[in-house]
Design an enzyme around this catalytic site. Structure first.
Site, PDB file in Angstrom:
ATOM      1  N   SER A 121     -34.635 -71.507 -91.444  1.00 50.35           N
ATOM      2  CA  SER A 121     -34.700 -72.246 -90.181  1.00 50.35           C
ATOM      3  C   SER A 121     -33.525 -73.207 -90.007  1.00 50.35           C
ATOM      4  O   SER A 121     -33.055 -73.834 -90.968  1.00 50.35           O
ATOM      5  CB  SER A 121     -36.001 -73.048 -90.158  1.00 50.35           C
ATOM      6  OG  SER A 121     -35.971 -74.017 -89.137  1.00 50.35           O
ATOM      7  N   GLU A 142     -33.848 -75.987 -88.917  1.00 53.68           N
ATOM      8  CA  GLU A 142     -34.335 -77.308 -89.341  1.00 53.68           C
ATOM      9  C   GLU A 142     -33.701 -77.729 -90.661  1.00 53.68           C
ATOM     10  O   GLU A 142     -33.635 -78.923 -90.973  1.00 53.68           O
ATOM     11  CB  GLU A 142     -35.857 -77.290 -89.470  1.00 53.68           C
ATOM     12  CG  GLU A 142     -36.597 -77.374 -88.155  1.00 53.68           C
ATOM     13  CD  GLU A 142     -36.409 -78.706 -87.446  1.00 53.68           C
ATOM     14  OE1 GLU A 142     -36.778 -79.742 -88.010  1.00 53.68           O
ATOM     15  OE2 GLU A 142     -35.873 -78.708 -86.320  1.00 53.68           O
ATOM     16  N   TYR A 177     -41.410 -79.864 -93.754  1.00 53.78           N
ATOM     17  CA  TYR A 177     -41.224 -78.454 -93.370  1.00 53.78           C
ATOM     18  C   TYR A 177     -39.811 -77.997 -93.738  1.00 53.78           C
ATOM     19  O   TYR A 177     -39.621 -76.948 -94.373  1.00 53.78           O
ATOM     20  CB  TYR A 177     -41.456 -78.295 -91.859  1.00 53.78           C
ATOM     21  CG  TYR A 177     -41.002 -76.959 -91.312  1.00 53.78           C
ATOM     22  CD1 TYR A 177     -41.793 -75.819 -91.477  1.00 53.78           C
ATOM     23  CD2 TYR A 177     -39.778 -76.816 -90.645  1.00 53.78           C
ATOM     24  CE1 TYR A 177     -41.368 -74.578 -90.985  1.00 53.78           C
ATOM     25  CE2 TYR A 177     -39.356 -75.593 -90.154  1.00 53.78           C
ATOM     26  CZ  TYR A 177     -40.149 -74.477 -90.328  1.00 53.78           C
ATOM     27  OH  TYR A 177     -39.734 -73.256 -89.847  1.00 53.78           O
ATOM     28  N   PRO A 193     -41.597 -89.167 -87.619  1.00 52.05           N
ATOM     29  CA  PRO A 193     -41.080 -90.188 -88.546  1.00 52.05           C
ATOM     30  C   PRO A 193     -39.568 -90.060 -88.767  1.00 52.05           C
ATOM     31  O   PRO A 193     -38.879 -91.057 -88.962  1.00 52.05           O
ATOM     32  CB  PRO A 193     -41.840 -89.901 -89.847  1.00 52.05           C
ATOM     33  CG  PRO A 193     -43.067 -89.175 -89.417  1.00 52.05           C
ATOM     34  CD  PRO A 193     -42.709 -88.406 -88.190  1.00 52.05           C
TER      35      PRO A 193
HETATM   36  P1  NAP Z   1     -45.937 -69.055 -85.948  1.00 49.74           P
HETATM   37  O1  NAP Z   1     -46.175 -68.491 -84.589  1.00 49.74           O
HETATM   38  O2  NAP Z   1     -46.386 -70.422 -86.261  1.00 49.74           O
HETATM   39  O3  NAP Z   1     -46.565 -68.022 -87.010  1.00 49.74           O
HETATM   40  C1  NAP Z   1     -46.737 -68.370 -88.350  1.00 49.74           C
HETATM   41  C2  NAP Z   1     -47.591 -67.319 -89.007  1.00 49.74           C
HETATM   42  O4  NAP Z   1     -47.840 -67.694 -90.383  1.00 49.74           O
HETATM   43  C3  NAP Z   1     -48.982 -67.131 -88.371  1.00 49.74           C
HETATM   44  O5  NAP Z   1     -49.272 -65.751 -88.344  1.00 49.74           O
HETATM   45  C4  NAP Z   1     -49.883 -67.858 -89.343  1.00 49.74           C
HETATM   46  O6  NAP Z   1     -51.224 -67.403 -89.318  1.00 49.74           O
HETATM   47  C5  NAP Z   1     -49.222 -67.490 -90.643  1.00 49.74           C
HETATM   48  N1  NAP Z   1     -49.660 -68.299 -91.780  1.00 49.74           N
HETATM   49  C6  NAP Z   1     -49.799 -69.644 -91.867  1.00 49.74           C
HETATM   50  N2  NAP Z   1     -50.230 -70.000 -93.083  1.00 49.74           N
HETATM   51  C7  NAP Z   1     -50.390 -68.851 -93.794  1.00 49.74           C
HETATM   52  C8  NAP Z   1     -50.806 -68.556 -95.109  1.00 49.74           C
HETATM   53  N3  NAP Z   1     -51.205 -69.502 -95.968  1.00 49.74           N
HETATM   54  N4  NAP Z   1     -50.817 -67.266 -95.512  1.00 49.74           N
HETATM   55  C9  NAP Z   1     -50.461 -66.277 -94.669  1.00 49.74           C
HETATM   56  N5  NAP Z   1     -50.069 -66.490 -93.401  1.00 49.74           N
HETATM   57  C10 NAP Z   1     -50.023 -67.770 -92.978  1.00 49.74           C
HETATM   58  O7  NAP Z   1     -44.373 -69.000 -86.283  1.00 49.74           O
HETATM   59  P2  NAP Z   1     -43.200 -68.135 -85.599  1.00 49.74           P
HETATM   60  O8  NAP Z   1     -42.609 -68.931 -84.498  1.00 49.74           O
HETATM   61  O9  NAP Z   1     -43.674 -66.748 -85.356  1.00 49.74           O
HETATM   62  O10 NAP Z   1     -42.120 -68.148 -86.767  1.00 49.74           O
HETATM   63  C11 NAP Z   1     -42.113 -67.136 -87.781  1.00 49.74           C
HETATM   64  C12 NAP Z   1     -41.426 -67.680 -89.011  1.00 49.74           C
HETATM   65  O11 NAP Z   1     -40.100 -68.086 -88.700  1.00 49.74           O
HETATM   66  C13 NAP Z   1     -42.083 -68.920 -89.626  1.00 49.74           C
HETATM   67  O12 NAP Z   1     -41.893 -68.843 -91.015  1.00 49.74           O
HETATM   68  C14 NAP Z   1     -41.280 -70.077 -89.054  1.00 49.74           C
HETATM   69  O13 NAP Z   1     -41.351 -71.200 -89.916  1.00 49.74           O
HETATM   70  C15 NAP Z   1     -39.906 -69.455 -89.020  1.00 49.74           C
HETATM   71  N6  NAP Z   1     -38.991 -69.954 -88.002  1.00 49.74           N
HETATM   72  C16 NAP Z   1     -39.393 -70.012 -86.705  1.00 49.74           C
HETATM   73  C17 NAP Z   1     -38.487 -70.411 -85.738  1.00 49.74           C
HETATM   74  C18 NAP Z   1     -38.877 -70.458 -84.284  1.00 49.74           C
HETATM   75  O14 NAP Z   1     -38.161 -71.098 -83.510  1.00 49.74           O
HETATM   76  N7  NAP Z   1     -39.943 -69.778 -83.880  1.00 49.74           N
HETATM   77  C19 NAP Z   1     -37.171 -70.732 -86.104  1.00 49.74           C
HETATM   78  C20 NAP Z   1     -36.804 -70.635 -87.439  1.00 49.74           C
HETATM   79  C21 NAP Z   1     -37.713 -70.222 -88.387  1.00 49.74           C
HETATM   80  P3  NAP Z   1     -52.303 -68.009 -88.247  1.00 49.74           P
HETATM   81  O15 NAP Z   1     -52.090 -67.244 -86.984  1.00 49.74           O
HETATM   82  O16 NAP Z   1     -53.598 -67.724 -88.922  1.00 49.74           O
HETATM   83  O17 NAP Z   1     -51.991 -69.474 -88.097  1.00 49.74           O
HETATM   84  O1  F7E Z   2     -39.809 -79.611 -81.203  1.00 49.32           O
HETATM   85  C1  F7E Z   2     -39.200 -82.800 -79.503  1.00 49.32           C
HETATM   86  C2  F7E Z   2     -39.381 -82.818 -81.006  1.00 49.32           C
HETATM   87  O2  F7E Z   2     -41.957 -78.729 -82.099  1.00 49.32           O
HETATM   88  C3  F7E Z   2     -38.528 -79.552 -80.617  1.00 49.32           C
HETATM   89  C4  F7E Z   2     -40.373 -74.548 -85.149  1.00 49.32           C
HETATM   90  O3  F7E Z   2     -40.463 -73.219 -84.691  1.00 49.32           O
HETATM   91  O4  F7E Z   2     -38.087 -74.681 -84.447  1.00 49.32           O
HETATM   92  C5  F7E Z   2     -39.346 -75.292 -84.306  1.00 49.32           C
HETATM   93  O5  F7E Z   2     -39.301 -76.647 -84.740  1.00 49.32           O
HETATM   94  C6  F7E Z   2     -38.049 -80.946 -80.269  1.00 49.32           C
HETATM   95  C7  F7E Z   2     -38.195 -81.962 -81.426  1.00 49.32           C
HETATM   96  O6  F7E Z   2     -39.785 -77.450 -82.460  1.00 49.32           O
HETATM   97  C8  F7E Z   2     -42.469 -83.277 -78.043  1.00 49.32           C
HETATM   98  O7  F7E Z   2     -39.348 -84.153 -81.503  1.00 49.32           O
HETATM   99  C9  F7E Z   2     -40.487 -84.118 -77.805  1.00 49.32           C
HETATM  100  O8  F7E Z   2     -37.042 -82.727 -81.478  1.00 49.32           O
HETATM  101  O9  F7E Z   2     -40.772 -77.470 -80.247  1.00 49.32           O
HETATM  102  P1  F7E Z   2     -40.683 -78.287 -81.478  1.00 49.32           P
HETATM  103  P2  F7E Z   2     -38.961 -77.858 -83.780  1.00 49.32           P
HETATM  104  O10 F7E Z   2     -39.484 -79.083 -84.406  1.00 49.32           O
HETATM  105  O11 F7E Z   2     -37.518 -77.828 -83.394  1.00 49.32           O
HETATM  106  C10 F7E Z   2     -37.565 -74.662 -85.777  1.00 49.32           C
HETATM  107  C11 F7E Z   2     -36.240 -73.941 -85.762  1.00 49.32           C
HETATM  108  C12 F7E Z   2     -38.536 -74.139 -86.777  1.00 49.32           C
HETATM  109  O12 F7E Z   2     -38.156 -73.569 -87.780  1.00 49.32           O
HETATM  110  C13 F7E Z   2     -39.957 -74.547 -86.616  1.00 49.32           C
HETATM  111  O13 F7E Z   2     -40.829 -73.661 -87.311  1.00 49.32           O
HETATM  112  O14 F7E Z   2     -38.848 -81.451 -79.218  1.00 49.32           O
HETATM  113  N1  F7E Z   2     -40.411 -83.164 -78.756  1.00 49.32           N
HETATM  114  N2  F7E Z   2     -41.745 -84.210 -77.348  1.00 49.32           N
HETATM  115  C14 F7E Z   2     -41.619 -82.609 -78.923  1.00 49.32           C
HETATM  116  N3  F7E Z   2     -42.036 -81.616 -79.722  1.00 49.32           N
HETATM  117  C15 F7E Z   2     -43.350 -81.251 -79.653  1.00 49.32           C
HETATM  118  N4  F7E Z   2     -43.786 -80.233 -80.429  1.00 49.32           N
HETATM  119  N5  F7E Z   2     -44.221 -81.894 -78.809  1.00 49.32           N
HETATM  120  C16 F7E Z   2     -43.832 -82.910 -77.974  1.00 49.32           C
HETATM  121  O15 F7E Z   2     -44.629 -83.461 -77.226  1.00 49.32           O
END
Ligand code: NAP
Ligand code: F7E
Length: 322
Positions: free
Chosen positions: A126, A128, A150, A280
């Site tokens: 990620s 992140e 995370y 935080p």
């Molecule tokens: P998501 O919608 O939150 O899906 C996460 C999946 O992990 C869900 O199917 C969840 O199951 C499963 N899971 C959680 N805890 C588990 C456990 N203990 N054992 C097995 N499965 C478990 O995330 P996503 O957006 O599809 O992202 C996919 C992956 O890419 C994640 O690893 C995320 O951290 C990473 N990632 C995402 C982004 C993004 O912008 N979307 C960017 C960079 C990296 P449930 O449905 O039961 O909760």
């Molecule tokens: O926040 C700000 C928050 O929760 C984006 C995950 O898929 O992408 C995701 O992580 C920004 C942050 O995504 C709210 O503070 C403001 O700066 O949509 P987010 P994330 O934290 O960037 C990365 C690449 C991953 O890997 C992760 O799995 O938006 N923000 N106000 C807020 N965010 C949320 N959620 N809610 C608010 O009300």
């Protein structure tokens, strides 16, 4: 015969899109899902593929489960998408986040090493991990500075993926994906929280939208395009790590402004800043340089920011109207 793929996190956003892509390519797809009291197949159903996936109980917390599942399937490729993926929650549940998002990857990699080292492995790393960014834009050589439990967990998993590649010759790739969104994005992430609220406010079902830091900037892409990059990484002759991004950055404020304006509303009339959603430690700015992926994988994004906002708002308007 087509290839066999195991996708962990099949119920998530990327799990659904990747499963669809691999099915379309003729793969037999196994989807690992953790046990929940309610079947959680909404995203697979949305894509019309819930009956085409071989669903299998798989929890990254349980090594015995992982070993049996991989032995039973003998996949050619494993895509590890499972994680506790919500940054905000990781501050409240750092131990659980580390168990699933970090140690879970050690369980998977070691199971591959034990059972069949020829299995190809994709790790969902990620942006992140760049956290308090050390260069702008960020690429594969940018030093990491994680800012949440995370991100720290993802960094462990990222380095372990590289370590297994270097130590045991595992075909293990890490995709450093920047934020990618879609109509299947979880409701707690800021993009979907905004587009869902826009639709509800437009239909008179909600009066305001409470958000945290409006100035945070992200490089937001379109999830269906990003899963294609995951697939491409595992088809190369050598394993490697790649940044996947759009090369554009926009603030949460800009996202809200565009989403509300799409339905003829002014976000300033509805968005309220609420300290409850301030983290935080914040990641203030992300913008990715995807030139390596473009050169080596032939991958590049097509859907840009304004198109992404439009797709998500229109989807949520339809959903609310139903
Ligand atoms: P998501 O919608 O939150 O899906 C996460 C999946 O992990 C869900 O199917 C969840 O199951 C499963 N899971 C959680 N805890 C588990 C456990 N203990 N054992 C097995 N499965 C478990 O995330 P996503 O957006 O599809 O992202 C996919 C992956 O890419 C994640 O690893 C995320 O951290 C990473 N990632 C995402 C982004 C993004 O912008 N979307 C960017 C960079 C990296 P449930 O449905 O039961 O909760
Ligand atoms: O926040 C700000 C928050 O929760 C984006 C995950 O898929 O992408 C995701 O992580 C920004 C942050 O995504 C709210 O503070 C403001 O700066 O949509 P987010 P994330 O934290 O960037 C990365 C690449 C991953 O890997 C992760 O799995 O938006 N923000 N106000 C807020 N965010 C949320 N959620 N809610 C608010 O009300």
């Amino acid at each position: 015969m087509g290839k066999r793929a195991l996708i962990t996190g099949i119920t998530g956003q990327d799990g659904a899109y990747l499963a669809k892509l691999l099915l379309d390519k003729g793969y037999a797809v196994w989807g690992g899902m953790r046990r929940t009291s309610n079947l959680n197949l909404g995203r697979l159903a949305f894509l019309g593929i819930e009956d085409k996936i071989r669903l299998i109980p798989l929890d990254l917390m349980e090594q015995t489960n992982i070993l049996r599942v991989i032995e039973g399937i003998m996949p050619d490729e494993i895509y590890n998408l499972a994680a506790q993926s919500f940054v905000a929650v990781s501050f409240e549940q750092p131990v659980l986040t580390a168990e699933v998002t970090a140690v879970g990857v050690a369980r998977l990699l070691d199971a591959i090493r034990t059972i069949n080292p020829r299995i190809r492995f994709y790790q969902a790393s990620s942006s992140e991990m760049f956290g308090k960014v050390q260069t702008v834009p960020q690429n594969e050589k940018t030093p990491f500075y994680p800012r949440s439990p995370y991100a720290v967990s993802k960094l462990f998993a990222h380095w372990l993926t590289i370590n297994y590649r270097e130590s045991y010759g595992t075909f293990a790739c890490s995709g450093i994906l920047f934020n990618h969104e879609s109509p299947l994005r979880g409701m707690e992430f800021v993009t979907r929280k905004i587009t869902n609220a826009v639709a509800r406010i437009k239909k008179g079902l909600q009066k305001e939208l409470r958000l945290g830091n409006l100035e945070a900037k992200r490089d937001w892409g379109y999830a269906p395009e990003y899963v294609e990059a995951m697939y491409l990484m595992l088809q190369q002759s050598q394993p490697d790590d790649y940044v996947i991004a759009t090369g554009e950055t926009h603030s949460v404020r800009e996202f809200a402004e565009l989403a509300f304006s799409h339905v003829g509303l002014d976000y300033r009339d509805f968005v309220k800043e609420d300290p409850e959603f301030i983290r935080p430690a914040e990641v203030e700015l992300l913008i990715g340089d995807y030139s390596k992926a473009k050169e080596k994988l032939g991958w590049q994004p097509e859907i840009r920011f304004s198109e992404l906002v439009k797709i998500m708002v229109e989807h949520d308007l339809k959903l609310i109207s139903r």
